[in-house]
Design a protein around this motif. Sequence first.
Motif, PDB file in Angstrom:
ATOM      1  N   ARG A 130       0.874  -1.199   0.033  1.00  0.00           N
ATOM      2  CA  ARG A 130       0.021   0.088  -0.034  1.00  0.00           C
ATOM      3  C   ARG A 130       0.963   1.166  -0.084  1.00  0.00           C
ATOM      4  O   ARG A 130       2.174   1.169   0.261  1.00  0.00           O
ATOM      5  CB  ARG A 130      -1.029  -0.079   1.044  1.00  0.00           C
ATOM      6  CG  ARG A 130      -1.819  -1.110   1.392  1.00  0.00           C
ATOM      7  CD  ARG A 130      -2.707  -1.059   2.549  1.00  0.00           C
ATOM      8  NE  ARG A 130      -3.476  -2.156   2.861  1.00  0.00           N
ATOM      9  CZ  ARG A 130      -3.999  -2.386   3.847  1.00  0.00           C
ATOM     10  NH1 ARG A 130      -4.517  -1.329   4.670  1.00  0.00           N
ATOM     11  NH2 ARG A 130      -4.732  -3.637   4.224  1.00  0.00           N
ATOM     12  N   ASN A 131       0.396   2.484  -0.427  1.00  0.00           N
ATOM     13  CA  ASN A 131       0.985   3.534  -0.311  1.00  0.00           C
ATOM     14  C   ASN A 131       1.537   3.906   0.978  1.00  0.00           C
ATOM     15  O   ASN A 131       0.884   3.807   1.770  1.00  0.00           O
ATOM     16  CB  ASN A 131      -0.138   4.656  -0.825  1.00  0.00           C
ATOM     17  CG  ASN A 131       0.621   6.085  -1.039  1.00  0.00           C
ATOM     18  OD1 ASN A 131       1.828   5.936  -1.916  1.00  0.00           O
ATOM     19  ND2 ASN A 131       0.186   7.100  -0.691  1.00  0.00           N
ATOM     20  N   ASN A 132       2.897   4.249   1.122  1.00  0.00           N
ATOM     21  CA  ASN A 132       3.791   4.499   2.252  1.00  0.00           C
ATOM     22  C   ASN A 132       3.902   3.435   3.206  1.00  0.00           C
ATOM     23  O   ASN A 132       4.396   3.738   4.333  1.00  0.00           O
ATOM     24  CB  ASN A 132       2.703   5.811   3.175  1.00  0.00           C
ATOM     25  CG  ASN A 132       2.476   7.095   2.725  1.00  0.00           C
ATOM     26  OD1 ASN A 132       3.310   7.339   1.725  1.00  0.00           O
ATOM     27  ND2 ASN A 132       1.307   7.400   2.532  1.00  0.00           N
ATOM     28  N   ASP A 133       4.032   2.348   2.739  1.00  0.00           N
ATOM     29  CA  ASP A 133       4.500   1.049   3.237  1.00  0.00           C
ATOM     30  C   ASP A 133       6.020   1.281   3.304  1.00  0.00           C
ATOM     31  O   ASP A 133       6.750   1.964   2.554  1.00  0.00           O
ATOM     32  CB  ASP A 133       4.237  -0.305   2.329  1.00  0.00           C
ATOM     33  CG  ASP A 133       2.811  -0.768   3.121  1.00  0.00           C
ATOM     34  OD1 ASP A 133       2.193  -0.034   3.854  1.00  0.00           O
ATOM     35  OD2 ASP A 133       2.120  -1.617   2.433  1.00  0.00           O
ATOM     36  N   VAL A 134       6.771   0.718   4.280  1.00  0.00           N
ATOM     37  CA  VAL A 134       8.133   0.511   4.568  1.00  0.00           C
ATOM     38  C   VAL A 134       8.605  -0.711   4.496  1.00  0.00           C
ATOM     39  O   VAL A 134       8.141  -1.498   5.684  1.00  0.00           O
ATOM     40  CB  VAL A 134       8.471   1.755   5.633  1.00  0.00           C
ATOM     41  CG1 VAL A 134      10.129   1.634   6.001  1.00  0.00           C
ATOM     42  CG2 VAL A 134       7.979   3.197   5.831  1.00  0.00           C
ATOM     43  N   ILE A 135       9.575  -0.923   3.795  1.00  0.00           N
ATOM     44  CA  ILE A 135      10.103  -2.462   3.820  1.00  0.00           C
ATOM     45  C   ILE A 135      11.533  -2.141   4.472  1.00  0.00           C
ATOM     46  O   ILE A 135      12.461  -1.566   3.994  1.00  0.00           O
ATOM     47  CB  ILE A 135      10.308  -2.993   2.629  1.00  0.00           C
ATOM     48  CG1 ILE A 135       9.131  -3.135   2.073  1.00  0.00           C
ATOM     49  CG2 ILE A 135      11.014  -4.444   2.536  1.00  0.00           C
ATOM     50  CD1 ILE A 135       8.988  -3.709   0.554  1.00  0.00           C
ATOM     51  N   VAL A 136      11.672  -2.907   5.642  1.00  0.00           N
ATOM     52  CA  VAL A 136      13.133  -2.731   6.444  1.00  0.00           C
ATOM     53  C   VAL A 136      13.821  -4.239   5.977  1.00  0.00           C
ATOM     54  O   VAL A 136      13.619  -5.293   6.356  1.00  0.00           O
ATOM     55  CB  VAL A 136      12.880  -2.592   7.716  1.00  0.00           C
ATOM     56  CG1 VAL A 136      14.370  -2.439   8.411  1.00  0.00           C
ATOM     57  CG2 VAL A 136      12.209  -1.254   7.997  1.00  0.00           C
ATOM     58  N   VAL A 137      15.165  -4.241   5.435  1.00  0.00           N
ATOM     59  CA  VAL A 137      15.825  -5.417   5.204  1.00  0.00           C
ATOM     60  C   VAL A 137      16.929  -5.315   6.140  1.00  0.00           C
ATOM     61  O   VAL A 137      17.800  -4.324   6.217  1.00  0.00           O
ATOM     62  CB  VAL A 137      16.488  -5.421   3.832  1.00  0.00           C
ATOM     63  CG1 VAL A 137      17.552  -6.554   3.601  1.00  0.00           C
ATOM     64  CG2 VAL A 137      15.496  -5.048   2.469  1.00  0.00           C
ATOM     65  N   ASN A 138      17.042  -6.292   7.034  1.00  0.00           N
ATOM     66  CA  ASN A 138      17.951  -6.334   8.074  1.00  0.00           C
ATOM     67  C   ASN A 138      19.249  -6.586   7.772  1.00  0.00           C
ATOM     68  O   ASN A 138      19.665  -7.352   6.748  1.00  0.00           O
ATOM     69  CB  ASN A 138      17.471  -7.338   9.368  1.00  0.00           C
ATOM     70  CG  ASN A 138      16.078  -6.643   9.876  1.00  0.00           C
ATOM     71  OD1 ASN A 138      15.970  -5.356  10.200  1.00  0.00           O
ATOM     72  ND2 ASN A 138      14.775  -7.374  10.018  1.00  0.00           N
ATOM     73  N   ARG A 139      20.385  -6.380   8.691  1.00  0.00           N
ATOM     74  CA  ARG A 139      21.497  -6.966   8.414  1.00  0.00           C
ATOM     75  C   ARG A 139      21.763  -8.506   8.694  1.00  0.00           C
ATOM     76  O   ARG A 139      21.095  -8.912   9.674  1.00  0.00           O
ATOM     77  CB  ARG A 139      22.677  -6.092   9.350  1.00  0.00           C
ATOM     78  CG  ARG A 139      22.782  -4.774   8.778  1.00  0.00           C
ATOM     79  CD  ARG A 139      23.685  -4.122   9.778  1.00  0.00           C
ATOM     80  NE  ARG A 139      22.690  -3.985  11.097  1.00  0.00           N
ATOM     81  CZ  ARG A 139      23.539  -3.432  12.070  1.00  0.00           C
ATOM     82  NH1 ARG A 139      24.893  -3.171  12.131  1.00  0.00           N
ATOM     83  NH2 ARG A 139      22.788  -3.359  13.482  1.00  0.00           N
ATOM     84  N   SER A 140      22.623  -9.170   8.028  1.00  0.00           N
ATOM     85  CA  SER A 140      23.024 -10.583   8.661  1.00  0.00           C
ATOM     86  C   SER A 140      23.689 -10.673   9.815  1.00  0.00           C
ATOM     87  O   SER A 140      24.154  -9.435  10.306  1.00  0.00           O
ATOM     88  CB  SER A 140      23.667 -11.455   7.346  1.00  0.00           C
ATOM     89  OG  SER A 140      24.692 -10.741   7.347  1.00  0.00           O
TER      90      SER A 140
END
Length: 516
Positions: free
Chosen positions: A477-487
Amino acid sequence: MLNTGLLKFLTQSVAGVALFIAFNAAVSSASLAQGQPVLPNRQPVIPNRQPVIPNRQPVIPNTQTIPAITQPASPTTQLNTNYLLGGGDLIRVNVFEVPEYTGEYQIPPGGAINLPLIGSVPVQGLTTEQAADKITEKYSKFLKRPLISVNLISPRPINVLVAGEVTRPGSYTLSLQGGAGNNPGVQYPTVLAALTSAQGVTLAADVTQVKVRRKIGPDAEQVAILNLKDIIQTGSTAQDITLRDGDTIIVPTATALNVAEARNLFAANFAADPNTPRTVAIVGEVNRPGSYLVTTGATTGGAAGQAGGAAGSGLPTVTRAIQLAGGITSQADIRNLKIRRNTRIGSEQTVDINLWQLLQSGDVNQDIVLQDGDTIVVPTATEINPAEATQLASTTLSPNTIQVGVVGEVKKPGAIDIRPNSSLNQALLAAGGFNDARASRATVDLIRLNPNGSVTKRQVKVDFSQGINEQTNPILRNNDVIVVNRSGIAQAGDSIGVISGPLGTLLNVVRLFVGF
């Protein structure tokens, strides 16, 4: 003694009468004896005439069907079309062979004119013929067999009251067109002229039951019911009756709106002006809920060819309002839109709209024209069909793009623009994919700002081999945020780097000052 001649006459007469009676008796006997076939020969005449009655019987049902057909389009009461005199009319009173009594008179507000010799004569509410009879009665006391006529020279303006489902209810003064009075070119205003003066009927109107009330006396009135839809469908002007001073026009509220007829009503010349801006509210599954001023003009956004000519027609319609609100969200149920519409009587109309039918079959009637004060409700879908979601993304109902944030261990972190109804996998790829050396590929965090102001965070298992689904590849959806974490390795290395980096420099500075 009796006269011999008289006796002879009587004798002969009696004999003649007796002979005549005997002859008739003989004939009658002969008729009775020999004339038996005569009666049967005459009797069939009656049966031959009897079938005529059954042959005429069907005529009755045929004649009865005529009012049944015209009844819906005909007034319930035939209005009195006679012109009734009133204040403001200019009339001419002609007194035959008495020119000094002939003249023109402006009827005052009170309705009585002052004539020579007889004085004040009230003519308010009378026809010209009735006024002439009344004046004749007055002059008959002074003139022998007076011959008097009254002619209307210049009629007064027509004042009518328009109420109900019109844009601006109220009282209106309508002028006559063309000539005046007895001039053949005069044209009295009609019902449509009155509705146009009131800026047209609203879209909540029932134009099949328009009432015209006309006073025919101090305590009496007539009522006609007009079906103005006949004018739209057949071009019949029989319903557009001419008005008289003091008429009242009432446009009732429709109990239900037929979306198939709404556009025809909107296109009629007695409907509200399509170019007038209207303020509507739109709530629910749109990207920018709120109040908007919807006007006519070209529309923008989405694939114009997909959302139909309805959206591109420039009319103030539902789809145009949705575009102004930023388009629908991925959770919108376009099959069950509702329009809440206030009426003049204080009630609320509810109109059901199926925009999916507009997209699939081109039913532009579903894209109804809005009215000032409408509220559009876009509900939330209980189930999302990925194929339909993808199709909706290419229509004008959806925005051109939505913006989401991809942060953390991707090659191009930041805000990115993607197509509506794009999935999480598509957003990750648009951000350049995972940072190979540092990203945790197993899961990502999806942070979402909800319409109620709350924020939710959940972990999503990433699987690029999966299609759209809520578990591993949800629609964004509009304004969603995806956070890709560190290994884990990247986290450990970053901890060491921090100590050997800035912290190590700090320790060297301390050693410099303390001497160790």
